[in-house]
Motif scaffolding. Structure first.
Motif, PDB file in Angstrom:
ATOM      1  N   GLU A   1       0.820  -1.215   0.000  1.00  0.00           N
ATOM      2  CA  GLU A   1       0.000   0.000   0.000  1.00  0.00           C
ATOM      3  C   GLU A   1       0.852   1.261   0.000  1.00  0.00           C
ATOM      4  O   GLU A   1       0.454   2.309   0.523  1.00  0.00           O
ATOM      5  CB  GLU A   1      -0.964   0.028   1.198  1.00  0.00           C
ATOM      6  CG  GLU A   1      -1.957  -1.118   1.184  1.00  0.00           C
ATOM      7  CD  GLU A   1      -2.965  -0.979   2.311  1.00  0.00           C
ATOM      8  OE1 GLU A   1      -3.908  -0.195   2.165  1.00  0.00           O
ATOM      9  OE2 GLU A   1      -2.807  -1.666   3.340  1.00  0.00           O
ATOM     10  N   GLY A   2       2.040   1.165  -0.587  1.00  0.00           N
ATOM     11  CA  GLY A   2       2.900   2.337  -0.692  1.00  0.00           C
ATOM     12  C   GLY A   2       2.885   2.899  -2.102  1.00  0.00           C
ATOM     13  O   GLY A   2       1.969   2.617  -2.888  1.00  0.00           O
ATOM     14  N   THR A   3       3.928   3.662  -2.432  1.00  0.00           N
ATOM     15  CA  THR A   3       3.969   4.348  -3.716  1.00  0.00           C
ATOM     16  C   THR A   3       5.281   4.067  -4.431  1.00  0.00           C
ATOM     17  O   THR A   3       6.311   3.829  -3.790  1.00  0.00           O
ATOM     18  CB  THR A   3       3.786   5.872  -3.514  1.00  0.00           C
ATOM     19  OG1 THR A   3       3.910   6.538  -4.777  1.00  0.00           O
ATOM     20  CG2 THR A   3       4.832   6.453  -2.570  1.00  0.00           C
ATOM     21  N   CYS A   4       5.234   4.139  -5.760  1.00  0.00           N
ATOM     22  CA  CYS A   4       6.425   3.883  -6.579  1.00  0.00           C
ATOM     23  C   CYS A   4       7.400   5.047  -6.533  1.00  0.00           C
ATOM     24  O   CYS A   4       8.542   4.903  -6.964  1.00  0.00           O
ATOM     25  CB  CYS A   4       6.033   3.575  -8.022  1.00  0.00           C
ATOM     26  SG  CYS A   4       5.323   4.963  -8.920  1.00  0.00           S
ATOM     27  N   THR A   5       6.962   6.197  -6.025  1.00  0.00           N
ATOM     28  CA  THR A   5       7.876   7.325  -5.873  1.00  0.00           C
ATOM     29  C   THR A   5       7.412   8.238  -4.740  1.00  0.00           C
ATOM     30  O   THR A   5       6.300   8.782  -4.788  1.00  0.00           O
ATOM     31  CB  THR A   5       8.060   8.140  -7.180  1.00  0.00           C
ATOM     32  OG1 THR A   5       8.784   9.345  -6.867  1.00  0.00           O
ATOM     33  CG2 THR A   5       6.748   8.492  -7.836  1.00  0.00           C
TER      34      THR A   5
ATOM     35  N   LEU B   1       2.454   3.475 -13.000  1.00  0.00           N
ATOM     36  CA  LEU B   1       1.363   4.356 -12.588  1.00  0.00           C
ATOM     37  C   LEU B   1       0.030   3.609 -12.486  1.00  0.00           C
ATOM     38  O   LEU B   1      -0.732   3.791 -11.532  1.00  0.00           O
ATOM     39  CB  LEU B   1       1.244   5.542 -13.562  1.00  0.00           C
ATOM     40  CG  LEU B   1       0.620   6.809 -12.976  1.00  0.00           C
ATOM     41  CD1 LEU B   1       1.456   7.372 -11.829  1.00  0.00           C
ATOM     42  CD2 LEU B   1       0.443   7.867 -14.056  1.00  0.00           C
TER      43      LEU B   1
ATOM     44  N   GLU C   1      -0.087   1.296  -9.456  1.00  0.00           N
ATOM     45  CA  GLU C   1      -0.306   1.997  -8.193  1.00  0.00           C
ATOM     46  C   GLU C   1      -1.720   2.567  -8.080  1.00  0.00           C
ATOM     47  O   GLU C   1      -2.360   2.434  -7.040  1.00  0.00           O
ATOM     48  CB  GLU C   1       0.720   3.125  -8.024  1.00  0.00           C
ATOM     49  CG  GLU C   1       0.496   3.891  -6.723  1.00  0.00           C
ATOM     50  CD  GLU C   1       1.647   4.803  -6.346  1.00  0.00           C
ATOM     51  OE1 GLU C   1       2.791   4.569  -6.787  1.00  0.00           O
ATOM     52  OE2 GLU C   1       1.395   5.761  -5.595  1.00  0.00           O
ATOM     53  N   HIS C   2      -2.196   3.226  -9.132  1.00  0.00           N
ATOM     54  CA  HIS C   2      -3.453   3.976  -9.007  1.00  0.00           C
ATOM     55  C   HIS C   2      -4.654   3.302  -9.663  1.00  0.00           C
ATOM     56  O   HIS C   2      -5.793   3.731  -9.426  1.00  0.00           O
ATOM     57  CB  HIS C   2      -3.297   5.374  -9.616  1.00  0.00           C
ATOM     58  CG  HIS C   2      -2.378   6.272  -8.851  1.00  0.00           C
ATOM     59  ND1 HIS C   2      -2.625   6.647  -7.565  1.00  0.00           N
ATOM     60  CD2 HIS C   2      -1.194   6.856  -9.192  1.00  0.00           C
ATOM     61  CE1 HIS C   2      -1.642   7.444  -7.132  1.00  0.00           C
ATOM     62  NE2 HIS C   2      -0.767   7.567  -8.101  1.00  0.00           N
TER      63      HIS C   2
ATOM     64  N   VAL D   1      -8.623   3.450 -13.835  1.00  0.00           N
ATOM     65  CA  VAL D   1      -9.591   4.552 -13.855  1.00  0.00           C
ATOM     66  C   VAL D   1      -8.918   5.871 -13.476  1.00  0.00           C
ATOM     67  O   VAL D   1      -9.105   6.897 -14.153  1.00  0.00           O
ATOM     68  CB  VAL D   1     -10.788   4.260 -12.927  1.00  0.00           C
ATOM     69  CG1 VAL D   1     -11.777   5.411 -12.954  1.00  0.00           C
ATOM     70  CG2 VAL D   1     -11.478   2.962 -13.340  1.00  0.00           C
ATOM     71  N   ALA D   2      -8.119   5.850 -12.415  1.00  0.00           N
ATOM     72  CA  ALA D   2      -7.452   7.092 -12.005  1.00  0.00           C
ATOM     73  C   ALA D   2      -6.525   7.592 -13.118  1.00  0.00           C
ATOM     74  O   ALA D   2      -6.462   8.802 -13.379  1.00  0.00           O
ATOM     75  CB  ALA D   2      -6.669   6.868 -10.715  1.00  0.00           C
TER      76      ALA D   2
ATOM     77  N   GLU E   1      -6.867   7.050 -16.315  1.00  0.00           N
ATOM     78  CA  GLU E   1      -7.729   7.626 -17.370  1.00  0.00           C
ATOM     79  C   GLU E   1      -8.167   9.038 -16.996  1.00  0.00           C
ATOM     80  O   GLU E   1      -8.229   9.927 -17.849  1.00  0.00           O
ATOM     81  CB  GLU E   1      -8.969   6.744 -17.581  1.00  0.00           C
ATOM     82  CG  GLU E   1      -8.706   5.491 -18.393  1.00  0.00           C
ATOM     83  CD  GLU E   1      -9.848   4.475 -18.276  1.00  0.00           C
ATOM     84  OE1 GLU E   1     -10.971   4.883 -17.865  1.00  0.00           O
ATOM     85  OE2 GLU E   1      -9.608   3.283 -18.553  1.00  0.00           O
ATOM     86  N   VAL E   2      -8.484   9.251 -15.723  1.00  0.00           N
ATOM     87  CA  VAL E   2      -8.891  10.597 -15.293  1.00  0.00           C
ATOM     88  C   VAL E   2      -7.718  11.571 -15.401  1.00  0.00           C
ATOM     89  O   VAL E   2      -7.882  12.713 -15.829  1.00  0.00           O
ATOM     90  CB  VAL E   2      -9.481  10.561 -13.869  1.00  0.00           C
ATOM     91  CG1 VAL E   2      -9.638  11.967 -13.297  1.00  0.00           C
ATOM     92  CG2 VAL E   2     -10.842   9.859 -13.881  1.00  0.00           C
ATOM     93  N   MET E   3      -6.509  11.096 -15.046  1.00  0.00           N
ATOM     94  CA  MET E   3      -5.330  11.960 -15.233  1.00  0.00           C
ATOM     95  C   MET E   3      -5.200  12.357 -16.700  1.00  0.00           C
ATOM     96  O   MET E   3      -4.914  13.512 -17.025  1.00  0.00           O
ATOM     97  CB  MET E   3      -4.061  11.253 -14.748  1.00  0.00           C
ATOM     98  CG  MET E   3      -4.001  11.067 -13.231  1.00  0.00           C
ATOM     99  SD  MET E   3      -2.417  10.289 -12.717  1.00  0.00           S
ATOM    100  CE  MET E   3      -2.877   9.676 -11.087  1.00  0.00           C
TER     101      MET E   3
ATOM    102  N   LEU F   1       2.334  10.379 -17.790  1.00  0.00           N
ATOM    103  CA  LEU F   1       1.279   9.455 -18.230  1.00  0.00           C
ATOM    104  C   LEU F   1       1.822   8.348 -19.117  1.00  0.00           C
ATOM    105  O   LEU F   1       2.552   8.617 -20.071  1.00  0.00           O
ATOM    106  CB  LEU F   1       0.185  10.248 -18.959  1.00  0.00           C
ATOM    107  CG  LEU F   1      -0.518  11.241 -18.046  1.00  0.00           C
ATOM    108  CD1 LEU F   1      -1.336  12.247 -18.835  1.00  0.00           C
ATOM    109  CD2 LEU F   1      -1.399  10.513 -17.041  1.00  0.00           C
TER     110      LEU F   1
END
Lengths: 459, 459
Positions: A410-414, A427, A430-431, A434-435, A437-439, A458
């Motif tokens: 549950e962490g992040t790649c950066t 990306l 991690e997200h 859907v997220a 696509e919204v970005m 992206l």
């Protein structure tokens, strides 16, 4: 190679910028590489802008000619943010280096994007205030905002997300937008400032920024403590954070990092897993924090608590810490660093580092580990010869493993380097689709032609 | 009035939700009004959702029929956020009231959007942690995130912007998006969490949220201090903040607010300009902070420093402060409140309040002033009979004057209530045309049909 730029664009830029528009090979190379292992990708030209109007002119010309535009600060990124995979113009903002206003009574300052963090702190001398965000390099405030940077003080003072109050931003079509304001809080509309912070130059070019400042603490003390193993050092960090001790800095460095620092900075620190601490507050408060942390560390086998109370000793200590990245590079002459930068919930930190060290034991390349562990954030300095295929494969394996591990926890790649080119492939992991696509929808809304730092963030 | 809803939509909702879909007048009225002076505007139907799947179904049905959808928590908004100017479905999330996870070791919790702040703090009992954000009402976490709420603790712990780590959000087309994560910091892509926080239900419906928690301080002390005039109280605040005292709460109330509180809460506080303080830290740290602030207040004429050290006294004190809004409403039976909520840089706070008090002296309606002045944020509780045209005109004049003054002082038209319907007319004055156009572009990108809480935020 001749320029891929339309001749009309070159003529217009030459007329506007004269010597400050360059198509020379060395300038383009300097602007097409960063501090990491990424292969240089040169822009077709470089513009040195000195004010917002010049950014607007450049943006409008690039838009009219359909040419990519890549904002550039000092090039200290490590994820390929400033590279030009599709060519275009590198817009160097280092000449926009004016501190425009210091509002000491409100604790904020407005700067041009090219002001570096050290420059801002120099300008604050005598005000009783400081700007705490400190990535390793002396990066520009604009670049730090663009990558949502942080550093050693983030555990206490937050990241650029928490410390940019307002921006003046040039949009993809040349319109100038103001976001945020100087009030300490606001519920007025969408948080465009936070949308820009971390957008890596892909949604707009931040030209001016208003940032928060903090009173220099009445008392500061720093200490170094060595541990028998990484695990006990990490447990000390976890217990300190969970107790709510308002520590200002709490940094982990492994034995190899200490060896590199000693060689580079001529220090004589013990070459063992080590925590660097800093405490900010009143004299009594600092003493109390230090006692609490010393007790925790002692219980976990921490030894040789060495204090740096004189300002010059503290400065030397933290300069050594900030130079750790460059110090590690000297361990292997001619090498480059394959960057890694993960961040996990602190309850998973010990496990994440332990499993990562098992991976490190399996490869031949030297790898130092250090980081801002109070936030659960750590880096591997993976030293490679970019021309050595085996080393690059090992580095890529280590990097992928640690990122996948962090995301699974549950962490992040950066945590603070950004996505750039290097982390795009993670990306979605991690997200989620859907997220992302919204970005993409947000990117299209703000930069329909896709000319602002194309290919970054992206996937 | 019969429903404007398509019969097919009603049938589908009835099948899915049975008793939890209502078109009854009283339910619709309850969901079409808020705590302020805004005239009720009823939705055509109300759905009580109990899980994400039910939100998704409702969103998809509304999208298919082109019917507006308005998220609803407990209706404690004061800027008309929950009103239905174009009819449609009010989506009541108060049944989504499960605390899904408490990660004590990481200091975060994941809740459904309908959990209220008091409910979350009840669930945290025994964990040693608390959730600090405290608007006056016992609002839902979802509603607080939607309006970027804050309250009395924001000067120390930040606002919802700083305390939402992650969301699960249902988009306008029914897709479910995850944003953010449990790592304490991340540079991975656009900050969609911060884009949603403060978007007032116009970009997506936050169904689950992960928020930060804080260790309950080892020591807490609270105090009340009265001042000869508002000016000296405000100067005390300004000096406290500028000295960097890490005060947890510092609240100003004027004499009329104290009168209302005494009547409503059966307290016997002096009816004079008053500061309420709270200090968090170690026993020694709290004492040190209190001494510093007491010295500042003493120099400025503050008297009768009364301490509330027992937990029950502190609770009574802060409950009285939280009830100030409702207490003021009792000053004028049958009245409603015309909300105001500005925030300015703290260097302008004294001037802003002084000029506002000159305006207040010119009108006939009772107006109490209180606020979270450590952040430069204050409210006027303007008491009006909504049917009295003169009173409404006076209230509108006062409101417009204080907002224009705050914006002229580089402040904001709303520190914590949000834009809703009431403040839309000030958005361009505060942010400029370009930023508002970009907000519109973001809205179109995420909700092209404009069905999520239409008419709110954007002018």
């Amino acid at each position: 190679m001749t320029s891929r730029l339309p001749e009309a664009l070159c003529n217009a830029l030459r007329t506007l910028f004269r010597q400050r528009f360059s198509q020379g090979e060395s300038t383009r190379l300097q602007h097409g590489r960063d501090e990491s292992v990424h292969q240089p990708q040169m822009p077709d030209g470089v513009v040195l802008a000195e004010n917002i109007e010049e950014i607007v002119s450049t943006v409008k010309l690039c838009a009219a000619h359909g040419v990519p535009l890549i904002p550039y600060g000092v090039g200290s990124s490590v994820e390929g943010h400033v590279l030009a995979p599709g060519g275009g113009i590198s817009l160097d903002l280092s000449g926009m280096n004016q501190v425009l206003a210091i509002h000491a009574e409100d604790g904020d300052a407005t700067v041009q994007a090219g002001v570096t963090r050290k420059q801002l702190n120099d300008a604050l001398k005598g005000s009783g205030l400081f700007f705490p965000i400190d990535p390793g390099a002396d990066a520009t405030i604009g670049g730090m905002a663009a990558t949502r940077a942080s550093g050693t003080n983030a555990v206490r003072y937050g990241t650029m997300k928490d410390n940019v109050l307002a921006t003046t931003t040039v949009l993809a079509d040349g319109r100038v937008m103001k976001t945020g304001g100087r009030a300490r809080k606001s519920s007025a509309g969408y948080d465009l400032t936070r949308l820009l912070v971390g957008s890596e130059g892909t949604l707009g070019i931040m030209a001016e920024l208003t940032v928060k400042l903090y009173p220099i603490p009445e008392a500061i003390s720093a200490a170094v403590c060595t541990f028998p193993d990484i695990e006990s050092a990490v447990q000390t960090v976890i217990q300190t954070i969970q107790l709510g001790v308002p520590v200002a800095r709490i940094e982990l460095l492994d034995a190899l990092s200490l060896k590199a620092i000693n060689q580079f900075s001529k220090t004589t620190l013990a070459e063992a897993p080590t925590l660097f601490f800093e405490f900010h507050g009143s004299p009594a408060g600092v003493e109390e924090q230090a006692e609490t942390v010393q007790a925790i560390a002692g219980d976990l086998g921490g030894a040789n608590f060495e204090w740096a109370t004189r300002p010059e000793d503290r400065t030397r200590l933290w300069q050594a810490r900030h130079d750790a990245y460059f110090a590690c590079l000297q361990l292997k002459p001619g090498c480059r660093c394959f960057p890694t930068d993960v961040c996990v919930p602190i309850s998973r930190l010990a496990e994440c580092i332990a499993e990562t060290n098992e991976d490190i034991a399996q490869v031949s390349i030297p790898i130092a580990l250090f980081g801002h562990v109070g936030d659960g954030n750590f880096h591997l300095v993976v030293l490679v010869d970019p021309d050595n295929i085996k080393e690059m494969e090992e580095a890529a394996w280590i990097s992928r493993r640690v990122v996948e591990r962090a995301i699974a926890m549950e962490g992040t790649c950066t945590g603070e380097h950004g996505i750039g080119l290097g982390k795009r492939k993670y990306l979605v992991a991690e997200h989620g689709e859907v997220a992302v696509e919204v970005m993409r929808a947000v990117k299209r809304a703000l930069d329909p032609a896709g000319l602002l730092n194309p290919g970054k963030v992206l996937p």
